[in-house]
Design a protein around this motif. Structure first.
Motif, mmCIF file in Angstrom:
data_model
loop_
_atom_site.group_PDB
_atom_site.id
_atom_site.type_symbol
_atom_site.label_atom_id
_atom_site.label_comp_id
_atom_site.label_asym_id
_atom_site.label_seq_id
_atom_site.Cartn_x
_atom_site.Cartn_y
_atom_site.Cartn_z
ATOM 1 N N THR A 35 0.852 -1.189 0.000
ATOM 2 C CA THR A 35 0.000 0.000 0.000
ATOM 3 C C THR A 35 0.889 1.241 0.000
ATOM 4 N N LEU A 60 -1.035 -0.555 -4.349
ATOM 5 C CA LEU A 60 -2.247 0.198 -4.051
ATOM 6 C C LEU A 60 -1.863 1.634 -3.755
ATOM 7 N N ARG A 62 -3.596 6.053 -4.005
ATOM 8 C CA ARG A 62 -4.755 6.907 -4.256
ATOM 9 C C ARG A 62 -4.673 7.662 -5.575
ATOM 10 N N PHE A 86 -3.941 -0.841 -8.239
ATOM 11 C CA PHE A 86 -5.315 -0.584 -7.826
ATOM 12 C C PHE A 86 -5.377 0.793 -7.180
ATOM 13 N N ALA A 88 -7.006 2.956 -4.634
ATOM 14 C CA ALA A 88 -7.819 2.709 -3.443
ATOM 15 C C ALA A 88 -7.276 3.498 -2.269
ATOM 16 N N ASP A 89 -8.166 4.128 -1.540
ATOM 17 C CA ASP A 89 -7.839 4.673 -0.223
ATOM 18 C C ASP A 89 -7.954 3.514 0.755
ATOM 19 N N ASP A 92 -11.232 2.683 2.458
ATOM 20 C CA ASP A 92 -12.388 2.334 1.627
ATOM 21 C C ASP A 92 -12.507 0.815 1.579
ATOM 22 N N SER A 94 -14.683 -1.354 0.349
ATOM 23 C CA SER A 94 -15.012 -1.983 -0.937
ATOM 24 C C SER A 94 -13.817 -1.970 -1.883
ATOM 25 N N ALA A 95 -13.140 -0.824 -1.983
ATOM 26 C CA ALA A 95 -12.000 -0.715 -2.893
ATOM 27 C C ALA A 95 -10.840 -1.593 -2.446
ATOM 28 N N VAL A 96 -10.600 -1.639 -1.147
ATOM 29 C CA VAL A 96 -9.514 -2.471 -0.625
ATOM 30 C C VAL A 96 -9.812 -3.952 -0.848
ATOM 31 N N ALA A 99 -9.249 -4.895 -4.374
ATOM 32 C CA ALA A 99 -7.831 -4.982 -4.710
ATOM 33 C C ALA A 99 -7.215 -6.292 -4.226
ATOM 34 N N THR A 148 -7.202 -3.027 5.665
ATOM 35 C CA THR A 148 -6.269 -3.766 4.811
ATOM 36 C C THR A 148 -5.855 -5.090 5.434
#
Length: 289
Positions: A35, A60, A62, A86, A88-89, A92, A94-96, A99, A148
């Motif tokens: 990340t 990962l 932003r 990816f 992604a914050d 987040d 859903s986004a994590v 990923a 995460t």
């Protein structure tokens, strides 16, 4: 402000003991997820694992543009390397999850997760702190790590998985004027990762201070104070390759600095393996002998 020594040798640049080309620290066949992968030390960490032989690296971040630039540089430099990116914050959910599960679908289970993304609240005294900025430090550095880590636990390799949390040497130091926001959030994150280790003994969790580095975040915190020379930006990546290798398995659950000499650490293996040394404890609390 001086840094407290743990090993006699305090490294500020890469050296032979942490050379990622060493066969003993090979990352061949490993899937690495980082990340904060598009900026700061993220690309340098990815580069070190690529040098160590990983052909499957996931970043990962932003900002899509920095991720694309890092991906292009890595893949053009290392033959056969595939880099997934990816946007992604880390707060987040859903986004994590997308990923991490996307990584497993493409590359298989994740062997090494480097939790590198972080936020530095404004370096001001408590009386001047903006509450929302202080809260953002806790949200990113603590809640983001919960998000995460949950995703990693659901997608990690079934054996020998490693989680490296990029911490700060500030957790080892007395309270620092103007750094209450950062020290508070990173100390809380340290206790969180101790809980992760306790609940998941089959995974190796490590907290690694990356060194004193000229990243945008550090420059933000320093302001005009540049009295201490910066460490080489490649130091943490090389050290993390070593930390994720079998050579460093005895440091499971510990807080360690990239500046510390690995030969001296290995010489103290019996002293360091298990127990409370290099963990967060209450100074002076009675202990069993």
């Amino acid at each position: 402000m001086g840094f407290p020594p743990f090993t006699q040798e305090h490294h500020t640049a890469p050296y032979a003991g942490i050379d990622p080309r060493r066969p003993a620290v090979s990352a061949a066949g490993k899937t690495i997820l980082i990340t904060g992968g598009g900026s700061g030390i993220g690309p340098r960490i990815a580069e070190a694992f690529a040098v160590a032989g990983s052909k499957q690296i996931v970043l990962l971040g932003r900002t899509n543009s920095t991720l694309l630039k890092t991906k292009s540089t890595l893949e053009s430099t290392h033959s056969g390397l595939k880099v997934l990116i990816f946007v992604a914050d880390i707060t987040d959910v859903s986004a994590v999850n997308a990923a991490f599960h996307g990584t497993r679908a493409t590359f298989g289970p994740i062997d090494i997760f480097v939790s590198n993304a972080a936020f530095l609240p404004d370096t001001v005294q408590i009386k001047d702190m903006i509450v929302s900025d202080f809260a953002q430090g806790l949200t990113t550095n603590v809640v983001g790590n919960l998000v995460t880590t949950q995703a990693f636990l659901a997608t990690a390799a079934p054996s020998n998985a490693v989680l490296i949390h990029v911490t700060t040497g500030a957790v080892h130091l007395p309270s620092m004027v103007n750094y209450s926001g950062y020290q508070t959030s990173k100390t809380a994150a340290l206790k969180f990762f101790e809980a992760v280790q306790a609940e998941n003994p089959d995974i190796r969790v490590m907290n690694v201070h990356p060194g004193y580095l000229a990243t945008d975040m550090n420059v933000k915190g320093l302001g005009s104070d540049n009295s201490i020379p910066f460490d080489n930006l490649d130091l943490p990546g090389h050290f993390m390759v070593w930390a994720a290798s079998p050579e460093a398995a005895f440091l499971k659950g510990k807080v360690i600095w990239s500046n510390w000499d690995v030969e001296e650490l290995k010489a103290r293996k019996r002293e360091l393996e298990g127990g409370e040394m290099l963990t967060m404890v209450l100074n002076g609390w009675p202990r069993k002998d």
